[in-house]
Design a protein around this motif. Sequence first.
Motif, PDB file in Angstrom:
ATOM      1  N   SER A   4     106.899  11.402  60.752  1.00  0.00           N
ATOM      2  CA  SER A   4     104.746  11.559  61.046  1.00  0.00           C
ATOM      3  C   SER A   4     104.597  11.057  63.158  1.00  0.00           C
ATOM      4  CB  SER A   4     104.573  10.228  60.547  1.00  0.00           C
ATOM      5  OG  SER A   4     104.994   9.427  60.677  1.00  0.00           O
ATOM      6  N   PRO A   5     103.376  12.305  63.380  1.00  0.00           N
ATOM      7  CA  PRO A   5     103.354  11.818  64.956  1.00  0.00           C
ATOM      8  C   PRO A   5     103.271  10.430  64.554  1.00  0.00           C
ATOM      9  CG  PRO A   5     101.793  13.482  63.302  1.00  0.00           C
ATOM     10  CD  PRO A   5     102.567  12.559  62.938  1.00  0.00           C
ATOM     11  N   ALA A   6     102.218   9.612  63.877  1.00  0.00           N
ATOM     12  CA  ALA A   6     101.941   7.861  64.110  1.00  0.00           C
ATOM     13  C   ALA A   6     103.182   7.320  64.397  1.00  0.00           C
ATOM     14  CB  ALA A   6     101.208   7.121  63.591  1.00  0.00           C
ATOM     15  N   LEU A   7     104.292   7.499  63.803  1.00  0.00           N
ATOM     16  CA  LEU A   7     105.514   6.796  63.606  1.00  0.00           C
ATOM     17  C   LEU A   7     106.755   7.138  64.792  1.00  0.00           C
ATOM     18  CD1 LEU A   7     107.903   4.945  62.230  1.00  0.00           C
ATOM     19  CD2 LEU A   7     108.344   7.069  61.650  1.00  0.00           C
ATOM     20  N   LYS A   8     106.619   8.475  65.128  1.00  0.00           N
ATOM     21  CA  LYS A   8     107.251   9.483  66.445  1.00  0.00           C
ATOM     22  C   LYS A   8     106.913   8.304  67.430  1.00  0.00           C
ATOM     23  CE  LYS A   8     108.559  13.350  66.372  1.00  0.00           C
ATOM     24  NZ  LYS A   8     108.153  15.377  66.278  1.00  0.00           N
ATOM     25  N   GLU A   9     105.239   7.548  68.002  1.00  0.00           N
ATOM     26  CA  GLU A   9     104.465   7.273  69.053  1.00  0.00           C
ATOM     27  C   GLU A   9     105.240   5.918  69.744  1.00  0.00           C
ATOM     28  OE1 GLU A   9     102.841   8.932  71.325  1.00  0.00           O
ATOM     29  OE2 GLU A   9     103.749  10.556  70.241  1.00  0.00           O
ATOM     30  N   ILE A  10     105.614   5.346  67.925  1.00  0.00           N
ATOM     31  CA  ILE A  10     106.062   4.578  67.910  1.00  0.00           C
ATOM     32  C   ILE A  10     107.875   3.896  68.292  1.00  0.00           C
ATOM     33  CG2 ILE A  10     106.901   2.079  66.191  1.00  0.00           C
ATOM     34  CD1 ILE A  10     104.154   2.968  65.006  1.00  0.00           C
ATOM     35  N   ALA A  11     108.192   5.525  67.303  1.00  0.00           N
ATOM     36  CA  ALA A  11     109.912   5.355  67.890  1.00  0.00           C
ATOM     37  C   ALA A  11     109.752   5.895  69.021  1.00  0.00           C
ATOM     38  CB  ALA A  11     110.438   6.231  66.970  1.00  0.00           C
ATOM     39  N   LYS A  12     109.477   6.422  70.244  1.00  0.00           N
ATOM     40  CA  LYS A  12     109.364   6.394  71.514  1.00  0.00           C
ATOM     41  C   LYS A  12     108.694   5.425  72.818  1.00  0.00           C
ATOM     42  CE  LYS A  12     107.801  11.824  72.170  1.00  0.00           C
ATOM     43  NZ  LYS A  12     106.707  12.450  72.650  1.00  0.00           N
ATOM     44  N   GLY A  13     108.413   4.395  71.945  1.00  0.00           N
ATOM     45  CA  GLY A  13     108.085   2.709  72.469  1.00  0.00           C
ATOM     46  C   GLY A  13     109.370   2.061  72.415  1.00  0.00           C
ATOM     47  N   PHE A  14     109.897   2.528  71.524  1.00  0.00           N
ATOM     48  CA  PHE A  14     110.792   1.352  71.249  1.00  0.00           C
ATOM     49  C   PHE A  14     112.689   1.629  71.937  1.00  0.00           C
ATOM     50  CE2 PHE A  14     114.942   0.898  68.425  1.00  0.00           C
ATOM     51  CZ  PHE A  14     115.057  -0.447  68.840  1.00  0.00           C
ATOM     52  N   VAL A  15     112.689   3.323  71.436  1.00  0.00           N
ATOM     53  CA  VAL A  15     113.790   4.234  72.555  1.00  0.00           C
ATOM     54  C   VAL A  15     113.467   3.354  74.192  1.00  0.00           C
ATOM     55  CG1 VAL A  15     115.147   5.928  73.114  1.00  0.00           C
ATOM     56  CG2 VAL A  15     114.287   5.616  70.639  1.00  0.00           C
ATOM     57  N   ALA A  16     112.010   3.902  74.708  1.00  0.00           N
ATOM     58  CA  ALA A  16     111.946   3.270  76.082  1.00  0.00           C
ATOM     59  C   ALA A  16     112.273   1.778  76.613  1.00  0.00           C
ATOM     60  CB  ALA A  16     110.337   3.827  76.167  1.00  0.00           C
ATOM     61  N   TYR A  17     111.591   1.026  75.122  1.00  0.00           N
ATOM     62  CA  TYR A  17     112.148  -0.143  75.343  1.00  0.00           C
ATOM     63  C   TYR A  17     114.301  -0.672  75.374  1.00  0.00           C
ATOM     64  CZ  TYR A  17     113.416  -4.801  73.310  1.00  0.00           C
ATOM     65  OH  TYR A  17     114.626  -6.185  72.798  1.00  0.00           O
ATOM     66  N   ALA A  18     114.362  -0.506  74.277  1.00  0.00           N
ATOM     67  CA  ALA A  18     115.673   0.031  74.032  1.00  0.00           C
ATOM     68  C   ALA A  18     116.712   0.269  75.773  1.00  0.00           C
ATOM     69  CB  ALA A  18     116.098   1.207  72.942  1.00  0.00           C
ATOM     70  N   LEU A  19     116.256   1.368  76.033  1.00  0.00           N
ATOM     71  CA  LEU A  19     116.908   2.001  77.192  1.00  0.00           C
ATOM     72  C   LEU A  19     117.058   0.881  78.424  1.00  0.00           C
ATOM     73  CD1 LEU A  19     115.742   5.787  77.212  1.00  0.00           C
ATOM     74  CD2 LEU A  19     118.447   4.782  77.271  1.00  0.00           C
ATOM     75  N   GLY A  20     115.795  -0.170  78.756  1.00  0.00           N
ATOM     76  CA  GLY A  20     116.125  -0.982  79.692  1.00  0.00           C
ATOM     77  C   GLY A  20     116.745  -2.376  79.373  1.00  0.00           C
ATOM     78  N   LYS A  21     116.526  -2.493  77.865  1.00  0.00           N
ATOM     79  CA  LYS A  21     116.870  -3.191  77.359  1.00  0.00           C
ATOM     80  C   LYS A  21     118.467  -3.107  77.180  1.00  0.00           C
ATOM     81  CE  LYS A  21     117.082  -7.071  73.684  1.00  0.00           C
ATOM     82  NZ  LYS A  21     117.262  -8.126  75.123  1.00  0.00           N
TER      83      LYS A  21
END
Length: 506
Positions: free
Chosen positions: A66-83
Amino acid sequence: MTKSADQEHVSPSSSFPAYVFNGPAQVAIRTRTNDQPRYVDTRLSVWTWYDGGLPLKIDWSTLNLSPALKEIAKGFVAYALGKYAPTTAFKASGVFARLAESDISTKFPWAQQELITTIKSWWGFRESIIFFRTFYRWALYRGFLGFDKVTYLALKEIKTKNLDPYARIFLSQSGLELDEEIRLLQHIDRHIQTDDWSELQFNIMLHLGFELGPRAIQFHSLDVADFEVIEIDDLEKYYTLWLPMAKKVGQRRPERRPRKITTQLGNKIAKHISEIQCRFGSGCTPLFVSLTGDRLTVIEIGAGIKHELREAGIDKPNQVTMLLRHHLGQGLADQGTPADVIAELLGHNSTVPAQAYVTATPNIARIKEKALGKSPAFQRIMRSLLTGEVVQRRDTTPEREVRGVIDTQYIGDIGACALPIHTHCPYNPVYACYTCKKFHPFADGRHEQVREALQRETQRFIDTAEHAGDLSHNRPLAQHQATILAVSATIERCQQHKKDDADDAV
């Protein structure tokens, strides 16, 4: 008034504000080498980053979310890439591919029971469950709508498939046999034509794997600058390799630790560096390169070392660099090297895996057993100190059979007790039986199962004692070790008994 990077807006299809990922445009990642991209462009539909010379990707346009979940997922992957490390971040992103294939992919926000049922169905995919819980906690702590504490607590209760990362080390000898080690050394020492630099390169990797046991990613990360030569005079040189650590938590760049290498290996590396810089120029920084001068990927390194092992007559499935690594760890343990030293040499974060080498299959004890076992006097002593006579199960009444629990596992069918029926034994059944003259082991008893259970319990004792700081003077550990040796001796006696019976039958 400035606009925040992560915005909220009202979704036309729902009545609650939806999170929109709006940056950062480039996420800095933890790179292992200077010649790979250090940023991920989050403005693209396909996010790409690299580790071990291999591209790691997540294509958002292909995920059925779903579009809303995909946006949240992008935020999490960006967080994971930095951590996290690049590979760990890629594994974390994989949870969304699994979600996209589920029945709840487009049903966000989720109904609690439907979500729990879906995640429980992933039981065999332990990493997916762990990363989904991490994602859910991350979103919950940031206050995103669609995530609640009650559901998170229910997610925490979901059981995953048990995984012991050191089980292979603990339960089996995963290194090289003596004849295999001899063949390996002969292959390492063979003469290589001076014009075949590619063959020399993989010979160096094999030699380095035997001496230091690096992982494939450590081979990949090595640079020419990591090789250091200390020249005392024209006749005396010392060589050091600054080995990048592969699994150090929380570091932006791999820590490098000095490792002394033999003169033979140092001379090979010096010759190799001279050759690749002659071919590809002084600007060639990787230590191990392809025919075009590019840094070798972990797949190319694994394939090259596997070919070298096969050429040496060693062909073990699914083991390449880790085979040499386990062999080094077990060899150090067999020579009495302390666990903390093994952990330091292999670059472990803790001494737990090193303890697995120390207690796995005690080669020192086995060597002593075999050496002493050739002595008739020792055989008489062992027979007098250990159990009673070996018997057949059919000759024993059920009331005399010994049963007990080791490592929370019920074990029976191992032997019979010579004490009068219904007599209470003052000692712990099974644990004490293998050093008791009243115990008569069954020739076909489940003694191997007893030994394996004792080994697992010993590892648990070691883990507990390590935290308590009481590892060197621990009586339960010493007692377990003695019992394991007694069980091993009983197994040999039973095997000899069955062999004698077979000879008599002939």
